[in-house]
Design an enzyme around this catalytic site. Sequence first.
Site, short mmCIF file in Angstrom:
data_model
loop_
_atom_site.label_atom_id
_atom_site.label_comp_id
_atom_site.label_asym_id
_atom_site.label_seq_id
_atom_site.Cartn_x
_atom_site.Cartn_y
_atom_site.Cartn_z
N GLU A 1 0.33 -5.51 11.06
CA GLU A 1 1.02 -4.96 9.90
C GLU A 1 2.52 -5.29 9.98
O GLU A 1 3.18 -5.51 8.97
CB GLU A 1 0.82 -3.44 9.84
N CYS B 1 6.01 5.99 4.43
CA CYS B 1 4.80 5.26 4.04
C CYS B 1 4.03 5.92 2.90
O CYS B 1 3.03 5.39 2.43
CB CYS B 1 3.89 5.05 5.25
N HIS C 1 0.85 -1.18 0.00
CA HIS C 1 0.00 0.00 0.00
C HIS C 1 0.89 1.23 0.00
O HIS C 1 2.11 1.15 0.11
CB HIS C 1 -0.97 0.01 1.19
N HIS D 1 3.91 -5.30 3.27
CA HIS D 1 3.96 -5.89 4.60
C HIS D 1 3.60 -7.37 4.51
O HIS D 1 2.85 -7.78 3.63
CB HIS D 1 2.95 -5.22 5.55
N HIS E 1 -1.15 -10.66 -2.00
CA HIS E 1 -0.28 -10.23 -3.10
C HIS E 1 -0.97 -9.17 -3.96
O HIS E 1 -0.95 -9.23 -5.18
CB HIS E 1 0.18 -11.42 -3.95
N HIS F 1 4.92 0.37 -0.56
CA HIS F 1 5.72 -0.56 0.22
C HIS F 1 4.82 -1.71 0.67
O HIS F 1 3.60 -1.58 0.66
CB HIS F 1 6.36 0.14 1.43
#
Length: 151
Positions: A135, A25, A16, A31, A75, A29
């Site tokens: 996260e 952020c 996201h 997680h 994904h 990137h």
Amino acid sequence: MSKLRITKEFRLEMAHALWNYKGKCESIHGHSYKLQVTVIGNVDLDSRSDEYGMVIDFKNLEKLIDEHILKKFDHSLLLYNDEKITTNINNKPLFERCYFVDFQPTCENIVLHFVNILKKVLPEKVALYSVKLWETETSMVEWNIENNMLI
């Protein structure tokens, strides 16, 4: 009759970017998320039922989460829906698994989105009790029914 909670845990990879955020952020990137879904209900006492002695069969809960959450979001890339961003080049999709959502894709809002999806698809015999989304190993958001009951 006593209510029991059933919990199933899942893993998903998702990327996201945070719109209008000042910091790392703001860039795309990813997680490695851990998702924990808990439902609450009564044990099925009908000896003719496939779920006799269960609140819900773990495999049935897993199938629901897989179908409505994991197959779409694992994904994938979540971005805030902004008119300036294009998803097509020469009328071909730029990203197959890129979803433009109407909310800032923070962990908090992703949890709320998952809650809204799950409330619609769970069988009537169980209620959504909590959804937890990690996260990172040390950062987690939780929605639970107790904090969201109408008083």
